[in-house]
Scaffold this active site. Structure first.
Site, PDB file in Angstrom:
ATOM      1  N   LYS A 114       0.848  -1.206   0.000  1.00  0.00           N
ATOM      2  CA  LYS A 114       0.000   0.000   0.000  1.00  0.00           C
ATOM      3  C   LYS A 114       0.879   1.249   0.000  1.00  0.00           C
ATOM      4  O   LYS A 114       1.699   1.447   0.895  1.00  0.00           O
ATOM      5  CB  LYS A 114      -0.910  -0.010   1.228  1.00  0.00           C
ATOM      6  CG  LYS A 114      -1.688   1.291   1.453  1.00  0.00           C
ATOM      7  CD  LYS A 114      -2.615   1.228   2.669  1.00  0.00           C
ATOM      8  CE  LYS A 114      -3.217   2.592   2.985  1.00  0.00           C
ATOM      9  NZ  LYS A 114      -4.126   2.580   4.160  1.00  0.00           N
ATOM     10  N   ASP A 134      -2.622  10.179   3.809  1.00  0.00           N
ATOM     11  CA  ASP A 134      -4.013   9.775   3.988  1.00  0.00           C
ATOM     12  C   ASP A 134      -4.730  10.792   4.875  1.00  0.00           C
ATOM     13  O   ASP A 134      -4.681  10.722   6.099  1.00  0.00           O
ATOM     14  CB  ASP A 134      -4.074   8.372   4.620  1.00  0.00           C
ATOM     15  CG  ASP A 134      -5.509   7.876   4.758  1.00  0.00           C
ATOM     16  OD1 ASP A 134      -6.419   8.513   4.184  1.00  0.00           O
ATOM     17  OD2 ASP A 134      -5.706   6.833   5.425  1.00  0.00           O
ATOM     18  N   LYS A 159     -10.248  12.715   8.209  1.00  0.00           N
ATOM     19  CA  LYS A 159      -9.759  12.320   9.531  1.00  0.00           C
ATOM     20  C   LYS A 159      -9.740  13.537  10.448  1.00  0.00           C
ATOM     21  O   LYS A 159      -9.823  14.679  10.000  1.00  0.00           O
ATOM     22  CB  LYS A 159      -8.322  11.787   9.416  1.00  0.00           C
ATOM     23  CG  LYS A 159      -8.195  10.411   8.796  1.00  0.00           C
ATOM     24  CD  LYS A 159      -6.746   9.951   8.840  1.00  0.00           C
ATOM     25  CE  LYS A 159      -6.550   8.625   8.139  1.00  0.00           C
ATOM     26  NZ  LYS A 159      -7.222   7.492   8.797  1.00  0.00           N
ATOM     27  N   ASP A 213       1.635   6.306   5.566  1.00  0.00           N
ATOM     28  CA  ASP A 213       0.654   5.346   5.044  1.00  0.00           C
ATOM     29  C   ASP A 213       1.121   4.658   3.757  1.00  0.00           C
ATOM     30  O   ASP A 213       0.354   3.941   3.117  1.00  0.00           O
ATOM     31  CB  ASP A 213      -0.682   6.072   4.832  1.00  0.00           C
ATOM     32  CG  ASP A 213      -1.889   5.166   5.000  1.00  0.00           C
ATOM     33  OD1 ASP A 213      -1.744   4.099   5.632  1.00  0.00           O
ATOM     34  OD2 ASP A 213      -2.965   5.514   4.475  1.00  0.00           O
ATOM     35  N   ASP A 264     -12.151   7.086   3.663  1.00  0.00           N
ATOM     36  CA  ASP A 264     -10.969   6.818   4.484  1.00  0.00           C
ATOM     37  C   ASP A 264     -10.586   5.332   4.458  1.00  0.00           C
ATOM     38  O   ASP A 264      -9.522   4.958   4.937  1.00  0.00           O
ATOM     39  CB  ASP A 264     -11.215   7.293   5.924  1.00  0.00           C
ATOM     40  CG  ASP A 264      -9.922   7.454   6.716  1.00  0.00           C
ATOM     41  OD1 ASP A 264      -8.837   7.421   6.104  1.00  0.00           O
ATOM     42  OD2 ASP A 264     -10.016   7.614   7.952  1.00  0.00           O
ATOM     43  N   GLU A 298      -9.423   3.690   2.071  1.00  0.00           N
ATOM     44  CA  GLU A 298      -8.889   3.844   0.717  1.00  0.00           C
ATOM     45  C   GLU A 298      -7.824   2.804   0.382  1.00  0.00           C
ATOM     46  O   GLU A 298      -7.647   2.448  -0.781  1.00  0.00           O
ATOM     47  CB  GLU A 298      -8.316   5.250   0.547  1.00  0.00           C
ATOM     48  CG  GLU A 298      -6.854   5.444   1.025  1.00  0.00           C
ATOM     49  CD  GLU A 298      -6.660   5.244   2.524  1.00  0.00           C
ATOM     50  OE1 GLU A 298      -7.662   5.310   3.265  1.00  0.00           O
ATOM     51  OE2 GLU A 298      -5.513   4.985   2.953  1.00  0.00           O
ATOM     52  N   ARG A 348      -7.668  -0.387   0.859  1.00  0.00           N
ATOM     53  CA  ARG A 348      -8.212  -1.603   0.239  1.00  0.00           C
ATOM     54  C   ARG A 348      -8.608  -1.372  -1.215  1.00  0.00           C
ATOM     55  O   ARG A 348      -8.621  -2.292  -2.015  1.00  0.00           O
ATOM     56  CB  ARG A 348      -9.387  -2.123   1.071  1.00  0.00           C
ATOM     57  CG  ARG A 348     -10.560  -1.208   1.137  1.00  0.00           C
ATOM     58  CD  ARG A 348     -11.515  -1.544   2.278  1.00  0.00           C
ATOM     59  NE  ARG A 348     -10.956  -1.180   3.593  1.00  0.00           N
ATOM     60  CZ  ARG A 348     -11.585  -1.420   4.749  1.00  0.00           C
ATOM     61  NH1 ARG A 348     -12.760  -2.034   4.776  1.00  0.00           N
ATOM     62  NH2 ARG A 348     -11.023  -1.059   5.883  1.00  0.00           N
TER      63      ARG A 348
HETATM   64  N1  BES Z   1      -4.290   4.391   6.967  1.00  0.00           N
HETATM   65  C1  BES Z   1      -5.438   4.107   7.738  1.00  0.00           C
HETATM   66  C2  BES Z   1      -5.191   3.066   8.826  1.00  0.00           C
HETATM   67  C3  BES Z   1      -4.300   3.471   9.953  1.00  0.00           C
HETATM   68  C4  BES Z   1      -4.840   4.018  11.101  1.00  0.00           C
HETATM   69  C5  BES Z   1      -2.960   3.216   9.925  1.00  0.00           C
HETATM   70  C6  BES Z   1      -4.029   4.356  12.153  1.00  0.00           C
HETATM   71  C7  BES Z   1      -2.131   3.559  10.979  1.00  0.00           C
HETATM   72  C8  BES Z   1      -2.673   4.122  12.102  1.00  0.00           C
HETATM   73  C9  BES Z   1      -6.541   3.577   6.838  1.00  0.00           C
HETATM   74  O1  BES Z   1      -6.568   4.059   5.543  1.00  0.00           O
HETATM   75  C10 BES Z   1      -7.835   3.964   7.475  1.00  0.00           C
HETATM   76  O2  BES Z   1      -8.101   5.131   7.539  1.00  0.00           O
HETATM   77  N2  BES Z   1      -8.596   2.986   7.905  1.00  0.00           N
HETATM   78  C11 BES Z   1      -9.842   3.222   8.528  1.00  0.00           C
HETATM   79  C12 BES Z   1     -10.846   2.253   7.963  1.00  0.00           C
HETATM   80  C13 BES Z   1     -12.257   2.546   8.336  1.00  0.00           C
HETATM   81  C14 BES Z   1     -12.733   3.843   7.686  1.00  0.00           C
HETATM   82  C15 BES Z   1     -13.120   1.395   7.887  1.00  0.00           C
HETATM   83  C16 BES Z   1      -9.664   3.026  10.026  1.00  0.00           C
HETATM   84  O3  BES Z   1      -8.929   2.135  10.434  1.00  0.00           O
HETATM   85  O4  BES Z   1     -10.252   3.800  10.775  1.00  0.00           O
HETATM   86 ZN    ZN Z   2      -4.788   4.716   4.777  1.00  0.00          ZN
HETATM   87 MN    MN Z   3      -7.635   5.895   5.406  1.00  0.00          MN
END
Ligand code: BES
Ligand code: ZN
Ligand code: MN
Length: 523
Positions: free
Chosen positions: A263, A268, A275, A286, A345, A347, A349
């Site tokens: 990834k 992000d 966020k 990220d 968010d 994204e 996947r």
């Molecule tokens: N990059 C984030 C995941 C992340 C969070 C990595 C904290 C490192 C530390 C990812 O893209 C994300 O935002 N995931 C969301 C998914 C949700 C919207 C289903 C998450 O984990 O909140």
């Molecule tokens: Zn992310």
């Molecule tokens: Mn995200």
């Protein structure tokens, strides 16, 4: 400047260098070479340790002045704990602790590798020691006006000359250089790390490394129907890229192609599903998965990997804007699957979907992806442990075994079939977030599985260990390069998994699992 490693057969008290580093075990039991330091202190080393509270526990170090009584002007003691519990990880951490203590020393001499128990292979001990020295002296000083880089230029271990030590040093230095590149990329601020700049840095890294690199720009992404990459990237003024790297070993090649997917979200923000301010603070990291797979590709030739390895790194910036993807929009991915994007968010996947589908369609025998995918995985496993999921126990076990050998903690999580329906969409084939807020790491894994076309696949959610919140062992605060060591070990020991249709490619009996770790369940 890279650190040079060598072997010297001079005794600890006569070996020249700026610093002599010797191990001490639990309860202040002197390790190899420590008697020389004791003699230099006129036999008062035990008292010195007791008075200064140094107990010989792992990660402990203390500097001892030697006042001209031995060749090195100073000595450092490094704790190893219980001598029977010493592993390569212990020695890697100890080497890193020495490196951290040796900011001003140019040459370190050490007996550290002599502290390994008999059961450990000399080569892997030397490799771990070299990794520890290089990674422990790692610092990201690009933007520091007064930053002091480590001066460490040479490490000589005291012992008999042994080709296995030399090989281990070479491999360790190669691996640690790759890890350091990944750390540099992860630590680089997003402002200087557009997808195009990240792709260009990958090209520079990989030039002359025995691999071919191709970079897709927007027009090619459209031609290749990369709807996920384009959709996530459309909100940013800095367009996406997709880097593909192919390593084709020269000479005798072993069967099977290993695909690595990472990834590469260079920043992000969450997109329109924005966020919080604090949630964005670390989101320059990220792209850690992409950095890890690209770094690994840079070392395949140098390590003499004999399988074909192909890496896929989608690179995007996830931004909110008038052109950004909206909640409710539907994307058509590379393999034709339509995805309703209910949260912009989620994204990672979306870009991995295209990359996994491409890897699966290009004769991969097994795929491993690395992604800072979910906060839920950090909730489950904390900051130090990555989650591993997959569609084939045999392949997940192989990845797990590689991670165990190199000391990168992975723990299996399940992909429960029952949860798949949480991703059912009213308008498209699948939606990108699950109904109900629980089990986010697992539903993310189930989403990815849709795009793997039944090719053996393992998914590493590295959201926790991709960055360190403090110096710890060989880790320096910030980007860790997590996964590079696992990928390089995995590529070196790769065995193509059996095909699901019953075609057996090899006939070795399945290996017994030795740990008490649960198997990832397909329930
Ligand atoms: N990059 C984030 C995941 C992340 C969070 C990595 C904290 C490192 C530390 C990812 O893209 C994300 O935002 N995931 C969301 C998914 C949700 C919207 C289903 C998450 O984990 O909140
Ligand atoms: Zn992310
Ligand atoms: Mn995200």
């Amino acid at each position: 400047m890279p650190i040079a490693f060598g072997v010297t057969n001079q005794p600890a008290d006569r070996a020249p260098g700026d610093l002599l580093a010797v191990p001490v075990f639990a309860e202040r039991v002197l390790g190899p070479g420590a008697d020389a330091v004791d003699a230099a202190l006129g036999g008062s080393l035990r008292d010195f340790m007791a008075e200064s509270g140094f107990a010989g526990k792992p990660d402990e170090t203390i500097v001892v002045p030697t006042a001209g009584s031995i060749a090195a002007p100073a000595a450092v003691l490094v704790g190893l704990g219980d001598p029977d519990a010493v592993t390569s990880d212990t020695l890697r951490r100890a080497a890193a602790a020495i490196a951290r203590r040796a900011v001003r020393a140019r040459t370190v001499v050490t007996t550290l590798q002599q502290a390994a128990p008999d059961g450990l292979a000399t080569e892997s001990v030397a490799q771990a020691v070299a990794e520890g020295f290089v990674l422990g002296s790692y610092r990201f000083l690009e933007y520091k006006s007064d930053g002091e880089a480590s001066k460490l230029a040479r490490v000589n271990v005291i012992g008999a000359r042994d080709p296995a030590i030399r090989t281990g040093f070479e491999r360790g230095a190669i691996v640690a250089e790759a890890v350091s590149w990944a750390r540099d990329m992860v630590n680089e601020p997003s402002g200087a790390k557009s997808p195009a700049q990240f792709a260009a840095a990958a090209r520079r890294l990989l030039a002359g490394k025995g691999v071919t690199v191709s970079v897709m720009t927007e027009a090619e992404l459209r031609a290749q129907k990369m709807g996920g990459v384009l959709g996530v990237g459309q909100g940013s003024s800095r367009p996406p890229r997709f880097v593909k790297v192919t390593y084709q070993p020269r000479g005798k090649r072993l069967p099977g192609t290993l695909a690595l997917v990472g990834k590469g979200v260079v920043f992000d923000s969450g997109g329109l599903s924005l966020k919080t301010a604090s949630g964005m603070e670390t989101m320059k990291t990220d792209m850690s998965g992409a950095a890890a797979v690209l770094a690994a590709m840079s070392a395949m030739q140098a390590l003499g990997v004999r399988h074909r390895v192909v890496a896929y790194a989608p690179m995007v910036e996830n931004m909110p804007s008038g052109t950004a993807i909206r909640p409710g929009d539907v994307l058509r991915m590379r393999n034709g699957t339509t995805v309703e994007v209910l949260n912009t968010d989620a994204e990672g996947r979306l870009i991995l979907a295209d990359a996994l589908a491409l890897a699966a369609s290009q004769r991969a025998d097994a795929i491993v992806d690395l992604a800072t995918l979910t906060g839920a995985c950090v909730v489950a496993l904390g900051e130090k442990v990555a989650g591993i999921m997959g569609n084939r126990a045999e392949w997940v076990d192989q990845v797990q075994a590689a991670a165990d050998r190199v000391g990168e903690p992975l723990w299996p999580l399940p992909l429960p079939r029952e949860y798949r329906k949480l991703l059912d969409s009213e308008v498209a084939d699948i939606k990108n977030i699950s109904s109900g807020g629980y089990g986010g790491a697992l539903t993310a894994g189930l989403f990815l599985e849709t795009f793997t076309d039944k090719v053996a696949w393992a998914h590493l959610d590295i959201a926790g260990p991709a960055r360190a919140s403090a110096d710890d062992g060989e880790l320096t605060k910030g980007g860790t390069g997590f996964g590079v060591r696992t990928l390089l070990d995995l590529a070196s020991a790769f065995e193509p998994p059996d095909q699901p249709n019953g075609i057996r490619r090899r006939s070795s009996p399945s290996k017994r699992r030795t740990s008490s770790r649960p198997r990832p369940a397909r329930s």
